[in-house]
Design an enzyme around this catalytic site. Structure first.
Site, short mmCIF file in Angstrom:
data_model
loop_
_atom_site.label_atom_id
_atom_site.label_comp_id
_atom_site.label_asym_id
_atom_site.label_seq_id
_atom_site.Cartn_x
_atom_site.Cartn_y
_atom_site.Cartn_z
N SER A 246 0.86 -1.19 0.00
CA SER A 246 0.00 0.00 0.00
C SER A 246 0.89 1.23 0.00
O SER A 246 2.12 1.15 -0.02
CB SER A 246 -0.90 0.00 1.23
OG SER A 246 -0.13 0.10 2.42
N LYS A 247 0.26 2.41 0.04
CA LYS A 247 1.02 3.66 0.00
C LYS A 247 1.98 3.77 1.18
O LYS A 247 3.06 4.32 1.06
CB LYS A 247 0.07 4.85 -0.02
CG LYS A 247 -0.64 5.04 -1.34
CD LYS A 247 -1.47 6.30 -1.35
CE LYS A 247 -2.12 6.51 -2.72
NZ LYS A 247 -2.94 7.74 -2.76
N ARG A 248 1.58 3.22 2.32
CA ARG A 248 2.45 3.35 3.49
C ARG A 248 3.72 2.49 3.33
O ARG A 248 4.71 2.72 4.02
CB ARG A 248 1.70 2.96 4.76
CG ARG A 248 1.29 1.50 4.84
CD ARG A 248 0.40 1.25 6.06
NE ARG A 248 -0.09 -0.11 6.11
CZ ARG A 248 0.53 -1.12 6.69
NH1 ARG A 248 1.71 -0.91 7.27
NH2 ARG A 248 0.01 -2.32 6.70
N HIS A 249 3.68 1.51 2.44
CA HIS A 249 4.86 0.69 2.18
C HIS A 249 5.74 1.26 1.06
O HIS A 249 6.88 0.86 0.88
CB HIS A 249 4.47 -0.73 1.75
CG HIS A 249 3.70 -1.49 2.79
ND1 HIS A 249 2.35 -1.77 2.64
CD2 HIS A 249 4.07 -2.02 3.98
CE1 HIS A 249 1.93 -2.46 3.70
NE2 HIS A 249 2.95 -2.62 4.51
N GLY A 250 5.18 2.18 0.27
CA GLY A 250 5.92 2.71 -0.87
C GLY A 250 5.24 2.44 -2.20
O GLY A 250 5.83 2.64 -3.25
#
Length: 474
Positions: A246-250
């Site tokens: 997801s976005k929090r992972h990149g």
């Protein structure tokens, strides 16, 4: 001839997973001397945007993934889809379904209540001896029917996935999928079949979220008498915590990585290593990747995205990058900081001096910023670094810097001689000097730093900041 394709839907940006799929498809075509086709699957008109199309094209261009044909747009191929579906209707391999959304919802709820797998029950499927109800009033007007593919009831589909190996799915597990919506726009599973057929796609390399679609697509291809491509389904990418990326992972746009100061070759190198490898090789260029790439060596399990490793790899590429190229890449970031890098020290030379200390172009801009704009150090820092006993040495250094030969060795020797003459350690001059001239105690070698800053700017900064330094230690 090997022909692969990348077929993104323009409902968002080109993300990490899509970029890796494109890279693998592109590399296989290049390795085999084939062609790489770009297709934009824009039939989701509610969510598809031209901005997303442009973001995909820009992302591929930035990465250096070029295409031999395309981009083809599905919405420009409506007449072709209509001709093919008419062929299926005429052959009895497709049929109109007039079931309303409410009817289908009720059907699925009843199936769930009975503990059955929700699926279309074939109520409008023509069968020998079966009498179909008359089409409901209004059909063909506001409530147009969908068109469903008549999936074979017997047998099954077997295909040999280049990554996963043989996969068999019984046709009894498949229902009659919708291939054309009520508005006449084809669904994904139908459009992709016609496109792959028409474009002569020999190898379909895509994410493994499409494995379940493949038997359906093969059935349609067989009904059309079209050749069956070879399929390779690439496992998904997970975050470091094992959760879906997801976005929090990149999982952001590849263009965001550009904007954050990553080099395209570093991101490509990292994407290539996500689920594929060549021995213990960690760093390699695109030509080596194409030479080594083998779809069969793609891992069967999901890869994990490690932002720290990507940053490390970017740092390695920055160290080796041409200084003139880096200077041009860093200029826009300096402009954003209101720095005119066309005046003052040579930017390429500065980049060469500091690039081993940074891990991104953004950090590079921050590192060279101090050469174009004088920052005043905090009074507390000057007090901590500048010894009152060293003040005479600095007064002498100010005088001597005006006449010393302006090259790094001469500047370095002057500083050493000054320290020795006043019985000081190098740190008692070097660190305070950096603070006075640059506002920070952290710079590369002081002789190189002053040489690139230039004599006039060095003396100007000395005059501008020295009163503050004196006041700090008074």
């Amino acid at each position: 001839m090997v022909r692969t394709r990348f077929a993104p839907s323009p409902t968002g940006y080109l993300h990490i997973g899509g970029a890796r799929t494109a890279l693998f498809s592109w590399a296989y075509a290049r390795k085999m001397g084939g062609a790489f086709v770009l297709r934009i699957e824009d039939t989701d008109q509610e969510r598809s945007t031209q901005a997303s199309v442009q973001a995909i094209l820009d992302g591929l261009a930035w990465l250096g993934i070029d295409w031999d044909e395309g981009p083809h747009y599905q919405m420009q191929r409506m007449e072709r889809y209509k001709a093919v579906v008419d062929q299926l209707l005429e052959a009895g391999q497709a049929y109109y379904c007039y079931a309303s959304r409410e009817e289908l919802d009720a059907m699925r709820e009843a199936q769930k209540a009975r503990g059955e797998k929700p699926r279309y029950d074939g109520r409008w499927r023509p069968e020998v001896g079966k009498t179909l109800a008359a089409p409901p009033a209004g059909a063909g007007g506001a409530s147009k029917p969908v068109i469903r593919f008549r999936t074979p009831r017997e047998g099954g589909v077997t295909f040999n996935d280049m990554i996963k190996g043989p996969i068999t799915v019984a046709n009894a597990e498949l229902d009659d999928l919708v291939i054309v919506r009520g508005d006449g726009v084809p669904t994904y599973n139908f459009g992709v079949v016609v496109d792959d057929w028409d474009m002569g796609i020999s190898h379909v390399i895509r994410g493994d979220d499409h494995v379940n679609n493949t038997p359906r697509q093969i059935n349609i291809l067989q009904a059309l008498g079209a050749p069956i491509p070879t399929y390779a389904h690439v496992p998904m990418i997970l975050g470091q915590d094992g959760e879906r990326l997801s976005k929090r992972h990149g999982a952001v746009s590849v263009l965001q990585y550009r904007d954050e100061g990553f080099l395209p070759e570093a991101l490509l190198n990292y994407l290539a290593r996500l689920g594929w490898g060549h021995g213990d090789e960690e760093k390699f260029d695109l030509a080596q990747f194409v030479e080594w790439f083998d779809v069969g060596h793609v891992s069967h399990s999901a890869a994990r995205f490690d932002a720290g490793k990507l940053t490390w790899l970017n740092q390695q590429y920055l160290k080796e990058a041409d200084n003139a190229r880096l200077a041009e890449l860093v200029r826009p970031f300096l402009v954003a900081q209101c720095v005119d890098s066309t005046q003052g020290p040579d930017l390429a030379a500065l980049v060469g001096l500091v690039k081993e200390r940074v891990s991104s172009i953004v950090e590079l801009a921050d590192a060279v910023h101090i050469y174009f704009h004088q920052a005043l150090a905090a009074v507390e820092d000057i007090k901590a670094r500048l010894d009152r006993d060293a003040l005479p040495a600095f007064e002498q250094l100010r005088i001597d810097l005006a006449t010393v030969a302006w090259d790094a060795p001469a500047i370095g020797q002057l500083i050493k001689d000054t320290a020795k003459a006043f019985n000081l350690k190098m740190g008692q001059i070097g660190m305070p000097l950096r603070l006075v001239l640059f506002g920070t105690a952290q710079t590369p070698a002081i002789d190189q730093t002053l040489f690139l800053l230039g004599r006039s700017e060095t003396l100007r900064r000395f005059e501008a900041a020295w009163p503050q330094a004196l006041a700090a230690v008074a």
